[in-house]
Design a protein around this motif. Structure first.
Motif, PDB file in Angstrom:
ATOM      1  N   LEU A  80      -5.274  11.082   2.309  1.00 40.35           N
ATOM      2  CA  LEU A  80      -4.800   9.923   3.071  1.00 40.35           C
ATOM      3  C   LEU A  80      -5.526   8.699   2.543  1.00 40.35           C
ATOM      4  N   ARG A 122      -6.243  12.304  13.901  1.00 39.65           N
ATOM      5  CA  ARG A 122      -5.533  12.685  12.678  1.00 39.65           C
ATOM      6  C   ARG A 122      -6.533  13.384  11.747  1.00 39.65           C
ATOM      7  N   SER A 170      -4.259  -0.849   7.364  1.00 42.08           N
ATOM      8  CA  SER A 170      -5.225  -0.008   8.099  1.00 42.08           C
ATOM      9  C   SER A 170      -6.629  -0.278   7.592  1.00 42.08           C
ATOM     10  N   GLU A 195      -1.407  -5.552   3.906  1.00 42.05           N
ATOM     11  CA  GLU A 195      -0.052  -5.028   4.116  1.00 42.05           C
ATOM     12  C   GLU A 195       0.643  -4.786   2.775  1.00 42.05           C
ATOM     13  N   LEU A 205      -6.248   4.614   2.842  1.00 39.63           N
ATOM     14  CA  LEU A 205      -6.184   3.501   3.796  1.00 39.63           C
ATOM     15  C   LEU A 205      -6.364   2.179   3.065  1.00 39.63           C
ATOM     16  N   GLU A 206      -5.469   1.246   3.271  1.00 36.00           N
ATOM     17  CA  GLU A 206      -5.597  -0.088   2.652  1.00 36.00           C
ATOM     18  C   GLU A 206      -5.425  -1.119   3.761  1.00 36.00           C
ATOM     19  N   GLU A 207      -6.377  -2.045   3.840  1.00 38.20           N
ATOM     20  CA  GLU A 207      -6.332  -2.998   4.955  1.00 38.20           C
ATOM     21  C   GLU A 207      -5.210  -4.027   4.815  1.00 38.20           C
ATOM     22  N   GLU A 264      -0.557  10.222   0.960  1.00 39.96           N
ATOM     23  CA  GLU A 264      -0.033   9.457   2.095  1.00 39.96           C
ATOM     24  C   GLU A 264      -0.809   8.147   2.143  1.00 39.96           C
ATOM     25  N   THR A 265      -0.083   7.018   2.125  1.00 35.95           N
ATOM     26  CA  THR A 265      -0.756   5.718   2.128  1.00 35.95           C
ATOM     27  C   THR A 265      -0.464   4.998   3.434  1.00 35.95           C
ATOM     28  N   ARG A 266      -1.530   4.459   4.036  1.00 35.89           N
ATOM     29  CA  ARG A 266      -1.335   3.648   5.240  1.00 35.89           C
ATOM     30  C   ARG A 266      -1.765   2.233   4.938  1.00 35.89           C
ATOM     31  N   LEU A 267      -0.786   1.318   4.868  1.00 36.50           N
ATOM     32  CA  LEU A 267      -1.116  -0.087   4.623  1.00 36.50           C
ATOM     33  C   LEU A 267      -1.430  -0.745   5.970  1.00 36.50           C
ATOM     34  N   LEU A 295     -10.905   3.478  12.481  1.00 35.05           N
ATOM     35  CA  LEU A 295     -10.037   2.370  12.077  1.00 35.05           C
ATOM     36  C   LEU A 295     -10.118   1.250  13.080  1.00 35.05           C
TER      37      LEU A 295
END
Ligand SMILES: Cc1cc2nc3c(=O)[nH]c(=O)nc-3n(C[C@H](O)[C@H](O)[C@H](O)COP(=O)(O)OP(=O)(O)OC[C@H]3O[C@@H](n4cnc5c(N)ncnc54)[C@H](O)[C@@H]3O)c2cc1C
Length: 383
Positions: free
Chosen positions: A30, A2, A118, A36, A32-34, A113-116, A136
């Motif tokens: 982007l 990505r 991750s 949830e 990234l938050e570890e 863009e947020t990825r929980l 990751l």
């Protein structure tokens, strides 16, 4: 693999503010938050200055504001006290999970863009030094042109990325929710005590009944908090507590070729006197975003350092003041707090003080009649 122009690691206030600003400047971001869920666990008293939020461009919202605060009362070990208060509210008490969620929604609206769920396990410069690779948990990789690490106290990644990362300034802190505190809900309270040498105790009121009480100490913070409650609000009941850590050191100056930057608590962008880092970390996070924009769009490096120079000077001075305060005897603290009240210096502080630029505010307040009176009276009591 990505790809994104900018990767931001950590979805706390610093990461979310950096992400929103980077996206506002037109870059593809982007985050990234570890965890949830953003904002959990609640790890904050939530006392933020209104002026600071304005400086960050964050609007007040019923979604997260629990209370408004007009000032504060500072108590000495022997029970001397002075009050700083303003004719209008100077700070809010925020419910931290809702505040972080508000910042996340704001970032989303800006196009982040947020990825929980991750967790980043590493972040490094590419061989050309003009790209970054973030790995990751699970093995996936994200390529970007720049990265901001805003991982908070964990600092797991930063320790790996920056060989000279050194921040031994974290102090355990216990925060309790108390009922029936019996204090005015319009003022935050600070207590200096002989058994609280590492830090003061505080109460940030949520309303007339409930408050967040905090004590940071190398040893037995919970026992010390219980003692503080017994002494200062005997009718109060403890509803629950949580343990965290708070930063009490100077700000760190670390960056990799202008491409990988630190922001927020992990960079020590915190007022060492109070451990408060939302506004100061947020201002640095915005500066990091602007630096990356200038680097990627105009090829100009160094904007982060220039933009944060004044704030860093302030945070370093705040650190030295906090060290000086922890070295004072109970008598010194009593003398200082009595002199502030008797000279009327607290009134000068009420007008010229600044919750986020504390040293600057105190210096401005000293250059007044009350300031001179305070300095003279303090000299007399110390000699
Ligand atoms: C008890 C207490 C009371 C406080 N009260 C106040 C106050 O009243 N006012 C104030 O201004 N400040 C206060 N603070 C300080 C304030 O909470 C911090 O300054 C602030 O949370 C720092 O924000 P941050 O985004 O840098 O870090 P954090 O809030 O710690 O956020 C870091 C985020 O990064 C995520 N993360 C970490 N590692 C990774 C990884 N490898 N991959 C992906 N995600 C990762 C974490 O899950 C977390 O969500 C208080 C602190 C404590 C402990």
């Amino acid at each position: 693999m990505r790809a994104a122009e900018v990767v931001i690691i950590g979805g706390g206030p610093a990461g979310l503010i950096a992400a929103a600003e980077t996206a506002r400047l037109g870059l593809d971001v982007l985050l990234l938050e570890e965890d949830e869920i953003v904002g959990r666990p609640e790890r904050c008293a939530g006392l933020y200055s209104i002026r600071g939020l304005e400086r960050l461009g964050i609007q007040l919202s019923k979604k997260y504001v629990q209370n408004l605060v007009w000032g504060g009362v500072i108590h000495s070990p022997s029970g001397e006290a002075f009050e700083v208060s303003s004719p209008e509210p100077v700070a809010i008490v925020a419910e931290r999970e809702s505040f972080d969620r508000y910042l996340a929604e704001r970032a989303l609206k800006m196009g982040v863009e947020t990825r929980l769920g991750s967790r980043a396990t590493s972040c490094s410069l590419g061989i050309d030094s003009k790209s970054c690779v973030t790995r990751l948990e699970g093995g996936a990789e994200i390529k970007s042109e720049a990265a901001i690490i805003a991982e908070g106290s964990a600092a797991r990644l930063s320790r790996r990325v920056f060989k000279d990362y050194y921040a031994p300034f974290w102090l355990p802190i216990v925060q309790l929710i108390v009922k029936n505190h019996g204090l005015d809900k319009r003022a935050a309270h600070v207590w200096f005590k002989s058994y609280l040498k590492d830090f003061f105790g505080y109460l940030v009121p949520i309303n007339e009944e409930l408050g967040k009480l905090g004590v940071a100490a190398r040893q037995d913070p919970l026992r010390k908090a219980q003692r503080l409650i017994k002494e200062e609000m005997p009718g109060a009941k403890i509803l629950g507590y949580s343990v965290h850590s708070v930063y009490r050191g100077p700000p760190l100056e670390l960056g990799l070729k202008g491409r990988i930057l630190l922001a927020g608590d992990v960079a020590g962008q915190v007022k060492a006197t109070t451990g408060g880092g939302i506004v100061t970390g947020g201002l640095c996070a915005k500066a990091a975003a602007s630096h990356i924009h200038k680097l990627l769009r105009e090829g100009v490096d160094g904007a982060y350092k220039t933009a944060t120079r004044g704030l860093y000077r302030e945070l370093k001075a705040t650190y030295w003041i906090s060290r000086m305060l922890s070295g004072l005897s109970d008598k010194n603290l009593d003398d200082i707090i009595r002199s502030i009240r008797e000279s009327g210096f607290n009134k000068s502080l009420s007008f010229r003080g600044d919750m986020d630029f504390q040293v600057t505010g105190v210096l401005k307040s000293l250059a007044t009649v009350q300031g001179l009176r305070f300095a003279t009276s303090l000299m007399r009591s110390l000699i």
